[in-house]
Design a protein around this motif. Structure first.
Motif, short mmCIF file in Angstrom:
data_model
loop_
_atom_site.label_atom_id
_atom_site.label_comp_id
_atom_site.label_asym_id
_atom_site.label_seq_id
_atom_site.Cartn_x
_atom_site.Cartn_y
_atom_site.Cartn_z
N MET A 1 0.85 -1.19 0.00
CA MET A 1 0.00 0.00 0.00
C MET A 1 0.89 1.25 0.00
N THR A 2 0.49 2.25 -0.73
CA THR A 2 1.26 3.47 -0.88
C THR A 2 1.50 4.15 0.46
N THR A 3 2.74 4.67 0.65
CA THR A 3 3.05 5.43 1.85
C THR A 3 2.82 6.91 1.58
N LEU A 4 2.14 7.57 2.51
CA LEU A 4 1.85 8.99 2.38
C LEU A 4 2.64 9.80 3.40
N ALA A 5 3.15 10.96 2.98
CA ALA A 5 3.75 11.91 3.91
C ALA A 5 2.62 12.54 4.73
N PRO A 6 2.92 13.01 5.96
CA PRO A 6 1.85 13.55 6.82
C PRO A 6 1.01 14.64 6.17
N HIS A 7 1.62 15.50 5.36
CA HIS A 7 0.87 16.61 4.78
C HIS A 7 0.03 16.20 3.58
N GLU A 8 0.13 14.93 3.16
CA GLU A 8 -0.59 14.48 1.97
C GLU A 8 -1.97 13.91 2.27
N PHE A 9 -2.27 13.69 3.55
CA PHE A 9 -3.58 13.16 3.90
C PHE A 9 -4.67 14.20 3.68
N TRP A 10 -5.90 13.73 3.45
CA TRP A 10 -7.09 14.58 3.36
C TRP A 10 -7.05 15.53 2.16
N GLN A 11 -6.29 15.21 1.13
CA GLN A 11 -6.14 16.14 0.01
C GLN A 11 -6.93 15.74 -1.23
N GLU A 12 -7.48 14.53 -1.25
CA GLU A 12 -8.12 14.08 -2.49
C GLU A 12 -9.20 13.05 -2.19
N MET A 13 -10.34 13.20 -2.85
CA MET A 13 -11.37 12.17 -2.87
C MET A 13 -11.06 11.23 -4.03
N HIS A 14 -11.20 9.92 -3.78
CA HIS A 14 -10.85 8.94 -4.80
C HIS A 14 -12.10 8.20 -5.28
N PRO A 15 -12.15 7.83 -6.56
CA PRO A 15 -13.31 7.12 -7.10
C PRO A 15 -13.53 5.78 -6.39
N PRO A 16 -14.76 5.29 -6.43
CA PRO A 16 -15.05 3.98 -5.82
C PRO A 16 -14.11 2.90 -6.33
N ASP A 34 -21.03 7.02 1.32
CA ASP A 34 -22.25 6.34 0.87
C ASP A 34 -22.26 6.07 -0.62
N ASP A 35 -21.65 6.97 -1.40
CA ASP A 35 -21.65 6.80 -2.85
C ASP A 35 -20.44 6.01 -3.35
N GLY A 36 -19.65 5.46 -2.41
CA GLY A 36 -18.51 4.64 -2.78
C GLY A 36 -17.20 5.38 -2.89
N GLU A 37 -17.24 6.72 -2.94
CA GLU A 37 -15.98 7.47 -3.00
C GLU A 37 -15.16 7.20 -1.74
N GLN A 38 -13.84 7.31 -1.88
CA GLN A 38 -12.94 6.93 -0.80
C GLN A 38 -12.07 8.11 -0.37
N LEU A 39 -11.71 8.09 0.91
CA LEU A 39 -10.85 9.12 1.48
C LEU A 39 -9.83 8.44 2.37
N GLN A 60 -7.04 21.00 7.83
CA GLN A 60 -5.84 20.69 7.05
C GLN A 60 -6.20 20.04 5.72
N ALA A 61 -7.49 19.78 5.51
CA ALA A 61 -7.93 19.14 4.28
C ALA A 61 -7.89 20.13 3.12
N SER A 62 -7.82 19.58 1.91
CA SER A 62 -7.91 20.44 0.73
C SER A 62 -9.31 21.03 0.65
N ASP A 67 -15.14 20.62 0.58
CA ASP A 67 -16.35 20.85 -0.20
C ASP A 67 -17.15 19.56 -0.36
N ALA A 68 -16.46 18.46 -0.61
CA ALA A 68 -17.13 17.18 -0.80
C ALA A 68 -17.84 16.74 0.48
N LEU A 69 -17.17 16.89 1.62
CA LEU A 69 -17.76 16.48 2.89
C LEU A 69 -18.91 17.40 3.28
N ALA A 70 -18.73 18.71 3.09
CA ALA A 70 -19.79 19.66 3.42
C ALA A 70 -21.02 19.45 2.54
N THR A 71 -20.81 19.17 1.26
CA THR A 71 -21.92 18.92 0.35
C THR A 71 -22.74 17.72 0.79
#
Length: 231
Positions: A1-16, A34-39, A60-62, A67-71
């Protein structure tokens, strides 16, 4: 599994289906909406060294993730005909403001931990948080904001509901003002520990809690991985 640097978390929503949901995790936990998108969320080991939690620090999120979570949270809250959003400090304020905008509101009401000279002690309660357990604070509502809340349908928002302590403080503070939220909202419901705490405050509260996604307590495995406990 990919290793992430600390500042790279919470920056992108990923497709299901981007990341395997096989129940074992090393560098990060994969939260599924709920729609399958991943974080991807960092894993924070607890003091016993055998358990861990997935973490979300929303300021600290992008902007895209916020916007995705608030929506999504606003869409869930829309069914409650919310008139005004109240935000819990500190991180809940970021989410509450964004959710209020998504609901079409012109403003929201932030609670605070800094006592202004015109605040009233009877409109304050003790506040603690799982992320800052040694800090003793008080939670205040600005008396000048009360006319915005009276006879309104209130949504009380925090970024994460974990132990339940912060959200119960918010409920108690609103009650001291003669107010009661119709719904409680958060981006993440972290484990199930908060349910008992909310139930102590009143049997209605666990069922009024709405989250965009939920995460479990993780257990350490023999090969230093983390997994979701089996029933």
């Amino acid at each position: 599994m990919t290793t992430l640097a600390p500042h790279e978390f919470w920056q992108e929503m990923h497709p299901p289906g981007t990341f395997d949901q096989n129940g074992s995790f090393s560098n990060f936990y994969v939260a599924e909406l709920d729609d399958g998108e991943q974080l991807r969320l960092p894993i924070r080991p607890l003091a016993d060294g055998q358990h861990a939690l997935a973490s979300l620090i929303i300021n600290q999120a992008s902007f895209a993730v916020l916007d995705a979570l608030a929506t999504r949270l606003a869409a869930k809250l829309a069914a409650f005909d919310v008139d005004v959003v109240v935000g819990l400090p500190t991180l809940g304020l970021t989410l509450a403001a964004a959710v209020a905008q998504k609901l079409g509101h012109k403003r929201y009401v932030p609670l605070g931990t800094s006592r202004k000279f015109w605040y009233r002690d009877d409109l304050s309660v003790a506040l603690s948080s799982i992320t800052t357990p040694t800090q003793q604070k008080r939670l205040y509502v600005d008396p000048r904001m009360l006319p915005l809340l009276e006879n309104r349908r209130i949504a009380l928002i925090d970024d994460v509901i974990s132990s339940g302590a912060s959200i119960v403080s918010g409920i108690s503070l609103l009650a001291a003002s003669g107010l009661e939220p119709v719904v409680i909202g958060a981006a993440m419901l972290q484990s199930q520990r908060w349910r008992d705490k909310l139930a102590e405050a009143g049997s209605v509260w666990p069922e009024r809690a709405i989250g965009v996604f939920s995460t479990p307590i993780l257990e350490r495995t023999a090969d230093v991985m983390w997994q979701i406990p089996r029933p």
